[in-house]
Design an enzyme around this catalytic site. Structure first.
Site, PDB file in Angstrom:
ATOM      1  N   LYS A  67     -21.694  10.941  47.736  1.00  0.00           N
ATOM      2  CA  LYS A  67     -20.601  11.047  48.709  1.00  0.00           C
ATOM      3  C   LYS A  67     -20.336  12.521  49.059  1.00  0.00           C
ATOM      4  CE  LYS A  67     -17.266  10.905  44.886  1.00  0.00           C
ATOM      5  NZ  LYS A  67     -16.505   9.992  44.021  1.00  0.00           N
ATOM      6  N   TYR A  72      -5.639  41.557  57.025  1.00  0.00           N
ATOM      7  CA  TYR A  72      -4.447  41.025  57.686  1.00  0.00           C
ATOM      8  C   TYR A  72      -3.195  41.200  56.851  1.00  0.00           C
ATOM      9  CZ  TYR A  72      -7.245  38.637  61.270  1.00  0.00           C
ATOM     10  OH  TYR A  72      -8.075  38.343  62.313  1.00  0.00           O
TER      11      TYR A  72
END
Ligand SMILES: *Cc1c(COP(=O)(O)O)cnc(C)c1O
Length: 369
Positions: free
Chosen positions: A38, A264
């Site tokens: 999965k 930032y």
């Protein structure tokens, strides 16, 4: 391998084979092996990995959702595929692709039989899941009579297996709880088999269950994380080889003077002269914000370089003040010699999260083919 010149996830198929063989060596030769692929085989890549495991004679595959099973069928997987958590809305696609549903409550069982009525099927293989303590998905023991009655009403389905899932198979402090789950599973399956009159396969172990509870291997085991190289304990990790190496490259080196900031929101402010390296990997590649501000690190020329400031969408900046390195040098985020588990711990998470989070924009390449 030539040095990485961009962000790459290198997948070592030889390591996959090693892990598969090791897990098999812990099983009775008659016990079947379900490879859990999965979530892009836990963030690696599911098609080549499943094909490789199919060639190694894995008996079964498991995915979480129907669309993942469809992808495997298109890639040439002919072995049975169990869909662990199907939704009724995709039953038609599931049936068209010969995928096998895990049925976990009255509603989904009833809806699946209805879906088959319109598709004119008989003896369609289904898997019945019981909740024995995880409290996530699964019928309760009290539902057995309901299930048997439903089965007796129709020839449309046949129960190929009965399964449950351990809640704490990796945690030996919870051994009594796990043993109790195993006992509950034994008694409820005994009751189920007596009532249904045939014996479906039984399975309940994931990777840690395989390693810690040999008495609970039953007819089949389901392994995901072990295949990809993690044994969920320091002792067991020695027997596994992580198959994925996440690499990148130094794009630019900066000298940052005292009083300057990096990134930032000026999240890093320097109080001395330092050297930083900017790397082309960020949030959008799977590096979470929690790794920023000095927590997470990468390996450059054998040394740890810590992420400074905030992680950006496409980049991170790392501190390389004491590392001899140049623009163009290779950077290792994680791999067999730089554990994804250790890196995950710096952000208070686990290997499963970081490896499954590597986004689809990162190029995958295969080695050991
Ligand atoms: C994901 C999953 C597995 C595989 O677990 P690992 O710990 O990765 O081996 C097995 N069974 C179920 C029901 C799962 O959801």
């Amino acid at each position: 391998m030539p040095k990485a010149q961009e962000t790459l996830l290198e997948i070592d198929l030889k390591a996959l084979k090693h892990n598969f063989k090791y897990l098999k060596s812990r099983l009775n030769p008659k016990t079947k092996f379900m490879a859990v692929v999965k979530a892009y085989a836990y963030g690696n890549e599911s098609c080549q990995i499943a094909n490789y495991l199919q060639n190694l004679n894995a008996d079964y595959f498991a995915v979480a959702y129907v669309n993942e099973g469809v992808t495997l069928r298109k890639a040439g997987i002919t072995k049975p595929i169990l869909v662990l958590h199907p939704q009724a809305v995709s039953f038609k696609t599931l049936i068209e692709n010969n995928l096998e549903p895990c049925l976990y409550n009255k509603k989904i069982l009833t809806e699946f039989i209805k879906a088959l009525t319109t598709e004119y099927q008989e003896n369609y293989p289904v898997h019945i899941k019981f909740n024995t303590g995880l409290n996530r998905l699964g019928f309760w023991q009290d539902d057995i009579n309901f299930i048997i009655n439903k089965l007796n009403e129709t020839k449309k389905i046949t129960v190929k297996s009965i399964l449950s899932h351990l809640a704490a198979s990796e945690d030996l402090n919870e051994k009594n709880f796990s043993l109790n789950q195993i006992e509950t599973f034994k008694s409820l399956t005994k009751n189920f088999i007596k009532k249904i009159g045939y014996r479906p396969m039984l399975h309940m172990c994931n990777t840690s269950g395989i390693l810690n509870y040999p008495e609970a291997h039953f007819d089949m085991v389901r392994s995901g994380i072990g295949l990809y190289g993690f044994g969920n304990s320091e002792e067991e990790n020695k027997h596994f080889i992580p198959i994925g190496t996440l690499k990148t490259v130094i794009s630019q080196i900066h000298t940052i003077n005292k009083g300057e900031s990096v990134g930032y929101n000026r999240a890093y402010k320097s109080n001395s002269t330092i050297k930083t390296a900017t790397l082309p990997i960020g949030h959008a590649d799977g590096i979470g914000r929690e790794y920023g501000k000095g927590k997470g690190f990468v390996i450059i020329n054998g040394e740890r370089a810590y992420i400074i400031g905030n992680v950006c969408m496409d980049m991170v900046m790392v501190n390389v003040t004491d590392i001899d390195c140049n623009e163009g040098d290779e950077v290792i985020i994680f791999g067999p010699n730089a554990s994804a588990e250790t890196l995950a711990e710096t952000a208070n998470t686990i290997s499963y999260e970081i490896i499954t989070g590597i986004s689809q924009r990162v190029k995958r390449i295969f080695t050991g083919c």
